[in-house]
Each structure stands twice: as structure tokens, then as C-alpha cells.
Design a protein around this motif. Structure first.
Motif, PDB file in Angstrom:
ATOM      1  N   LEU A 199     -35.730  28.997  31.455  1.00 23.22           N
ATOM      2  CA  LEU A 199     -35.092  29.572  30.504  1.00 23.22           C
ATOM      3  C   LEU A 199     -34.837  30.757  30.754  1.00 23.22           C
ATOM      4  O   LEU A 199     -33.744  31.525  30.637  1.00 23.22           O
ATOM      5  CB  LEU A 199     -35.613  29.297  28.816  1.00 23.22           C
ATOM      6  N   SER A 200     -36.092  31.693  31.271  1.00 24.44           N
ATOM      7  CA  SER A 200     -35.820  33.235  31.350  1.00 24.44           C
ATOM      8  C   SER A 200     -35.107  33.558  32.768  1.00 24.44           C
ATOM      9  O   SER A 200     -34.270  34.713  32.726  1.00 24.44           O
ATOM     10  CB  SER A 200     -37.189  33.800  31.670  1.00 24.44           C
ATOM     11  N   ASP A 201     -35.013  32.408  33.697  1.00 23.79           N
ATOM     12  CA  ASP A 201     -34.210  32.601  34.967  1.00 23.79           C
ATOM     13  C   ASP A 201     -32.668  32.102  34.722  1.00 23.79           C
ATOM     14  O   ASP A 201     -31.733  32.807  35.367  1.00 23.79           O
ATOM     15  CB  ASP A 201     -34.757  31.924  35.849  1.00 23.79           C
ATOM     16  N   GLU A 205     -48.507  23.900  31.514  1.00 25.45           N
ATOM     17  CA  GLU A 205     -47.802  23.869  32.780  1.00 25.45           C
ATOM     18  C   GLU A 205     -46.471  23.576  32.333  1.00 25.45           C
ATOM     19  O   GLU A 205     -45.406  24.165  33.060  1.00 25.45           O
ATOM     20  CB  GLU A 205     -48.276  23.202  33.940  1.00 25.45           C
ATOM     21  N   ILE A 206     -46.223  22.304  31.666  1.00 26.89           N
ATOM     22  CA  ILE A 206     -44.817  21.981  31.473  1.00 26.89           C
ATOM     23  C   ILE A 206     -44.186  23.240  30.630  1.00 26.89           C
ATOM     24  O   ILE A 206     -43.156  23.518  30.879  1.00 26.89           O
ATOM     25  CB  ILE A 206     -45.045  20.627  30.713  1.00 26.89           C
ATOM     26  N   ARG A 207     -44.820  23.602  29.662  1.00 24.26           N
ATOM     27  CA  ARG A 207     -44.272  24.492  28.830  1.00 24.26           C
ATOM     28  C   ARG A 207     -44.117  26.055  29.748  1.00 24.26           C
ATOM     29  O   ARG A 207     -43.038  26.677  29.431  1.00 24.26           O
ATOM     30  CB  ARG A 207     -45.034  25.213  27.658  1.00 24.26           C
ATOM     31  N   SER A 208     -44.952  26.352  30.496  1.00 22.76           N
ATOM     32  CA  SER A 208     -44.842  27.378  31.269  1.00 22.76           C
ATOM     33  C   SER A 208     -43.668  27.199  32.272  1.00 22.76           C
ATOM     34  O   SER A 208     -42.588  28.136  32.439  1.00 22.76           O
ATOM     35  CB  SER A 208     -45.901  27.872  32.164  1.00 22.76           C
ATOM     36  N   ALA A 209     -43.331  26.328  32.733  1.00 22.46           N
ATOM     37  CA  ALA A 209     -42.150  25.872  33.605  1.00 22.46           C
ATOM     38  C   ALA A 209     -40.849  25.929  32.956  1.00 22.46           C
ATOM     39  O   ALA A 209     -39.925  26.411  33.174  1.00 22.46           O
ATOM     40  CB  ALA A 209     -42.257  24.681  34.473  1.00 22.46           C
ATOM     41  N   ALA A 210     -41.087  25.387  31.760  1.00 27.75           N
ATOM     42  CA  ALA A 210     -39.667  25.487  30.661  1.00 27.75           C
ATOM     43  C   ALA A 210     -39.528  26.715  30.410  1.00 27.75           C
ATOM     44  O   ALA A 210     -38.026  27.325  30.353  1.00 27.75           O
ATOM     45  CB  ALA A 210     -40.043  24.520  29.440  1.00 27.75           C
TER      46      ALA A 210
END
Length: 221
Positions: free
Chosen positions: A218-220, A209-214
Motif C-alpha cells: 500500500l505504501s509503495d 508477515e502477511i500484514r507487513s507485506a500488505a
């Protein structure tokens, strides 16, 4: 003017599938599931569409797990074995470390317990070791997930399964070798190990979840 109601697929199922996505292109599977869900919901109703989505989510997760093993088998094996070794080493020495800490707090004098306080001491010692083993499982699960990048869930689930099998095997091997092990303790051992296995997987979820949020931030940006 009529308002169009947009039906969303089950959030938990969507979340679970997202945890197991290994590569960018496999994310297309979730998009296809969502499109088929919308089509089925409009034709057959929301209830049937949700049941279909859950069944397809299970199949998709199984496929993603299999693909993860096929594309990086050695990564899964190495991280699982490393995690199992660390887990076994840490839990085996946990009680000794706690005893040494108590010894240090008492200024290198081992405290004396009468029969009444000995039972209380053993009670708190057991649950201290139990909670400590759960924390160790969470930490090692997170560590394994960090190493198994983008395959966090596959690695931690494999480790939790291997850890459970190891504990059961060691317990019954000790019973068969006539060590001082009470077979009646097996249910307690299973509960303890299942709790530890659950925390290993939770560690994988946290890292994922931490990696997905990061990645989303970055994509936003």
C-alpha cells in the motif's frame, strides 16, 4: 577508484525486531540500531558490530514486548484467554472427532481389530491426533494474531507460554489425583506441547508477515 563496502546488520536480527514493532514511532528504534551498527562497524569491525547488534536487538525486543503489554494489557489478556480456551476445547475433542469420522467411513460400524492390527491402529491414531493438534495450534495461533492487531507476536508468545503451563499443570495434577496417567509419559507430553507452542508462534509470524507485506504494498502504491 576504491569501492565502498556497505556492511549490513544481521538480517535475522533485523527481521526479529521488525516482528515486534507495535507502532509506527517504535520503528525509529530499528533505524537508530542500524545507524549505530554502521558507525560501530566502521570503528570496531564487523564481527564486534554484529555481536553488539544481536545484544541490542534482544534488549529492543524485550522493551517492545513490555510496551505492548503496557499499552494494551486487556487486548493481550482477552486474546490469550480466548485462544487458550479454544485450544483446550479443540484438542480435548480431537480424538473423539477422529473416531466419529472413522465410524462414519465404516458405515456406522465400529471396525474390529485383532491384537496385531490394534497396535497399528493405536500407532496411527496417536500420530493422527498429534498432527491434528499441531494444525489446530497453527490455526488458533493465526486466529489470535488476527485479533491482536499489531501485537501478533506478543499475543501468540503469551498464548504458547500459557498453553505450556496449562498442559504441565493438568498432567501433574492428574498424577497427583491418582488418575490413570503414567508419569513416564511426561517427556512425550512436553515434546508434543513444545511443538504445539512453536506452531502457535508460527501462526503469529505468518499473520504478521502477511500484514507487513500488505502495508508495504500500500505504501509503495
Amino acid at each position: 577508484m576504491s569501492r565502498v563496502l556497505i556492511v549490513q546488520p544481521p538480517r535475522i536480527a533485523v527481521w526479529l525486531v521488525g516482528l515486534f514493532i507495535v507502532e509506527e514511532e517504535t520503528g525509529m528504534q530499528q533505524q537508530i540500531l542500524d545507524e549505530r551498527f554502521s558507525d560501530m562497524a566502521s570503528r570496531c569491525g564487523t564481527g564486534r558490530a554484529r555481536r553488539w547488534y544481536w545484544s541490542q536487538s534482544v534488549k529492543t525486543i524485550a522493551g517492545l514486548v513490555g510496551r505492548g503489554f503496557r499499552t494494551a494489557p486487556w487486548l493481550i489478556v482477552i486474546t490469550t484467554l480466548s485462544g487458550a480456551f479454544l485450544l483446550q476445547f479443540a484438542t480435548a475433542n480431537l480424538q473423539r472427532v477422529i473416531m466419529e469420522f472413522i465410524f462414519l467411513l465404516n458405515h456406522h460400524v465400529m471396525p474390529y481389530y485383532d491384537s496385531k492390527h490394534a497396535a497399528s491402529h493405536l500407532f496411527w491414531m496417536y500420530y493422527t491426533v498429534f498432527v491434528g493438534s499441531l494444525l489446530i495450534s497453527l490455526i488458533i495461533g493465526s486466529f489470535v494474531a488476527m485479533i491482536a492487531k499489531r501485537r501478533e507476536m506478543i499475543a501468540t508468545i503469551t498464548l504458547s507460554f500459557v498453553s505450556l503451563i496449562m498442559s504441565v499443570t493438568i498432567f501433574w495434577e492428574s498424577v497427583a489425583m491418582h488418575y490413570a496417567v503414567d508419569p513416564g509419559l511426561f517427556p512425550r507430553i512436553i515434546i508434543k506441547q513444545l511443538s504445539a507452542s512453536f506452531l502457535i508462534v508460527i501462526g503469529g509470524i505468518i499473520v504478521r508477515e502477511i500484514r507487513s507485506a500488505a502495508a508495504r504494498s500500500l505504501s509503495d502504491a
